[in-house]
Every structure is written in C-alpha cells, then in structure tokens.
Design an enzyme around this catalytic site. Structure first.
Site, PDB file in Angstrom:
ATOM      1  N   LYS A  54       1.022  -1.873  -0.168  1.00  0.00           N
ATOM      2  CA  LYS A  54       0.210   0.012   0.292  1.00  0.00           C
ATOM      3  C   LYS A  54       1.322   1.057  -0.691  1.00  0.00           C
ATOM      4  O   LYS A  54       0.585   2.068  -0.388  1.00  0.00           O
ATOM      5  CB  LYS A  54      -0.793   0.128   1.273  1.00  0.00           C
ATOM      6  CG  LYS A  54      -1.838  -1.010   0.754  1.00  0.00           C
ATOM      7  CD  LYS A  54      -2.719  -0.961   2.354  1.00  0.00           C
ATOM      8  CE  LYS A  54      -4.061  -2.364   2.364  1.00  0.00           C
ATOM      9  NZ  LYS A  54      -4.442  -2.841   4.095  1.00  0.00           N
ATOM     10  N   GLN A  98      -4.140  -1.289   9.953  1.00  0.00           N
ATOM     11  CA  GLN A  98      -4.030  -2.670   9.590  1.00  0.00           C
ATOM     12  C   GLN A  98      -4.562  -4.129  10.774  1.00  0.00           C
ATOM     13  O   GLN A  98      -4.198  -4.090  11.724  1.00  0.00           O
ATOM     14  CB  GLN A  98      -2.727  -3.218   8.993  1.00  0.00           C
ATOM     15  CG  GLN A  98      -2.546  -4.597   8.553  1.00  0.00           C
ATOM     16  CD  GLN A  98      -3.440  -4.621   7.122  1.00  0.00           C
ATOM     17  OE1 GLN A  98      -3.249  -3.541   6.759  1.00  0.00           O
ATOM     18  NE2 GLN A  98      -4.001  -5.437   6.217  1.00  0.00           N
ATOM     19  N   ASP A 121     -11.413   2.622   5.424  1.00  0.00           N
ATOM     20  CA  ASP A 121     -11.365   1.374   5.407  1.00  0.00           C
ATOM     21  C   ASP A 121     -12.702   1.160   5.296  1.00  0.00           C
ATOM     22  O   ASP A 121     -13.214  -0.344   5.141  1.00  0.00           O
ATOM     23  CB  ASP A 121     -10.858   0.651   6.270  1.00  0.00           C
ATOM     24  CG  ASP A 121      -8.966  -0.473   6.506  1.00  0.00           C
ATOM     25  OD1 ASP A 121      -9.093  -0.715   5.236  1.00  0.00           O
ATOM     26  OD2 ASP A 121      -8.713   0.269   7.206  1.00  0.00           O
TER      27      ASP A 121
HETATM   28  N1  GUN Z   1      -6.433  -6.887   6.784  1.00  0.00           N
HETATM   29  C1  GUN Z   1      -6.951  -7.896   6.011  1.00  0.00           C
HETATM   30  N2  GUN Z   1      -7.763  -6.455   5.198  1.00  0.00           N
HETATM   31  C2  GUN Z   1      -8.001  -5.342   5.679  1.00  0.00           C
HETATM   32  C3  GUN Z   1      -8.333  -4.305   4.414  1.00  0.00           C
HETATM   33  O1  GUN Z   1      -9.438  -4.067   3.941  1.00  0.00           O
HETATM   34  N3  GUN Z   1      -7.859  -3.194   5.800  1.00  0.00           N
HETATM   35  C4  GUN Z   1      -7.416  -3.329   7.330  1.00  0.00           C
HETATM   36  N4  GUN Z   1      -7.321  -2.282   7.904  1.00  0.00           N
HETATM   37  N5  GUN Z   1      -6.693  -3.911   7.318  1.00  0.00           N
HETATM   38  C5  GUN Z   1      -6.827  -5.148   6.987  1.00  0.00           C
END
Ligand code: GUN
Length: 301
Positions: A54, A98, A121
């Site tokens: 990311k 995350q 998110d």
């Molecule tokens: N862990 C797995 N997928 C995601 C996501 O889309 N966002 C976040 N913050 N954590 C994750």
C-alpha cells in the site's frame, strides 16, 4: 488450455489508478497534498507485506504516506490516543489500522475511534451504517468495493443476477452482500450469504451466476460447485505448507483455480485478481477523503 476468461485485476486496477492520479494532480494544483497514515501493531508477516504494498502504491500515485509501527504489547489506550491525534491533524486525510490486531486490543473499538471522514477502510459504524442504508457518501470497504468495480468494469451483468457470497466476515462477506443488493443499476442482485454453518453450500453455489469466495478455506470451491458460465471471484489468500517452496509454504485462494477455470464464464486469477483492486480502492477512498475534507480538487465519485 485457454485462459481467455480471466478477469485481469492488475489491468483494471491500473485504470482506477489513472483516474486517481488525475484527482491527486487536481488536489495538488489546489495546494492539497493527500496524506494517508498507516498503523501496524506488531510484526504479523502478512500485514508487513500488505502495508508495504500500500505504501509503494501511494508513493507511485503521488499520495504522501506515513507508517507508524507499534510494538505487539502496545496498550489499547495508547493506540486510541494516537488515533485521536491523527483525527485532529488537518494534514492527515486517511487513517488505516491494519488488521488483524493483537488479541488484547478490541478491533471494533479501534475502528470506531478513527473519525468517519478519515475512515478510508469503511470500517467505522457510521460508514457501515451508510452502506446498509444505501445512503451513499460514506466509505465502502476496499476489498468488496474492489470486487464490485471488477464486475462492473468486466461487463458482468449484476442486476437481477443470483449471487452467492461465501464468508460472513466484516471486511468482505457482509459488506459485499450489502453492496450487491443495493437498489442501483450496478447492483440489484439476489444475494445469498453462505457461512460455516450453512447447509447445502455446494447446492447454493451451483445456482449462482456470480460466486464470490471469501471464507478463507484453501481451494474450497471445486468444479462441481460452479455453474457452467458463472463468474467466479476469488478473494481468498491462504497459506498452505509446501516443503518444495522456498519459504516452506505457498499462497492459494479459496477457489481450486485449475479445476474451476475451464468451467467458469469469467474468473479472477489469484494473485492478480482481487488483490490489486483492494489497493486501488484504498487509494481512491483516500483521495476522496482529501477532497471532502478540503473542498478542493475535482471530486468525481
Ligand atoms: N486486513 C485485511 N484486509 C484489511 C483491510 O482491507 N483493511 C485493514 N485495515 N486491514 C485489513
């Protein structure tokens, strides 16, 4: 074997990135540098990889990002305090914590502390509620949002389609269901949500025009669960032991690709299907957050 039924997530993500880049340029011309903050708690290996990907994509698109890594034993209160600081910082437009978080931290509390306007998110209850109400204007979670975009941009008819979603997680399965049953020309699907306690899962799957597999079970979807010509979307990322692999494991999806691909009308490869779209939607959400917070740039979505 012909592979002309693949949905190329990398190519579609590039299209989305090009649109996002144009919006970043418009914001910068207006004096705003979009900024995204990542928070990682502990050293979960998969989370390190995902956040790294990311970060690199943000940099490529001209979005500034900063990453805070907290130790595994960080008290919940400390994380919440950091989030409050970021909420109050006008130079930060998006905040991503995350998941998964260590067991002593309440994920729901954490996601509810990020201000809804910076919740790129789409996990804050306000954004979850807006999605459920079909209100628009909120942030939609990136993975199911990315699947939706893949379907639309691949020309898969969704309106009136029978969709089966496998998995009821808060990150994919539940919001996926909400997105596809909205009253909207790109949705209006008849959605069935199957989970670990569902009976006759294979039978449900065989009726599906669109099958979205997001339950986290390696190679779960087999050939006899796929209607000929159906669209199959594989969201799964599962580690399976493999002594022949350099790392001692390999990553496989929720769909037995070799068995299902010849039967499916369209299918996502894995990797190269849903994954790139999750990141593309995150970047798009970040730019939208920056546009909304500043009233600048060129909001289009
Ligand atoms: N862990 C797995 N997928 C995601 C996501 O889309 N966002 C976040 N913050 N954590 C994750």
């Amino acid at each position: 074997m012909s592979l002309d039924n693949l949905i190329d997530g990398r190519a579609i993500a590039k299209e989305v990135h090009a649109e996002t880049e144009a919006r970043v340029a418009a914001l910068k011309a207006d004096g705003v540098e979009p900024c995204l903050v990542f928070i990682r708690v502990g050293e979960d290996p998969a989370s390190r990889v995902y956040v790294g990907m990311k970060e690199r994509t943000a940099a490529k698109l001209g979005i500034r990002s900063e990453t805070t890594v907290l130790p595994e034993d960080t008290p919940e209160a400390e994380l919440l305090e950091l989030l409050e600081k970021l909420n109050a910082d006008d130079s930060v437009h998006g905040v991503l914590v995350q998941a998964p978080l260590p067991g002593h931290i309440d994920e729901t509390k954490v996601f509810s502390t990020v201000s809804p306007g910076k919740d790129i998110d789409g996990f804050h209850p306000v954004n979850v509620g807006k999605l459920m109400l079909g209100e628009g204007g909120g942030f939609v979670p990136c993975t199911p949002g990315g699947v939706h975009e893949l379907l639309i941009r691949s020309g898969v008819p969704v309106e009136g389609a029978k969709v089966v979603v496998l998995g009821r997680g808060n990150i994919v399965g539940k919001p996926m269901t909400a997105i596809l049953c909205q009253k909207d020309k790109h949705a209006n699907a008849t959605v069935t949500l199957c989970h670990s306690r569902s009976r006759d899962v294979a039978e449900h799957c065989r009726r599906a025009d669109i099958l979205v597999a997001a339950m986290g079970v390696a190679d779960f979807v087999k050939a006899d669960m796929c209607k000929p010509g159906a669209t199959v979307i594989d969201v799964g990322v599962n580690r399976v032991d493999d002594t022949a692999a350099e790392k001692g494991y390999r990553l496989v999806g929720d769909v037995d690709f070799a068995a299902v691909q010849p039967i499916a009308g369209k299918i996502t490869p894995n990797p190269g299907g849903v994954g790139p779209m999750t990141i593309a939607m995150l970047m798009r959400n970040t730019v939208r957050a920056a546009e909304q917070q500043t009233g600048k740039g060129n909001p289009t979505i």
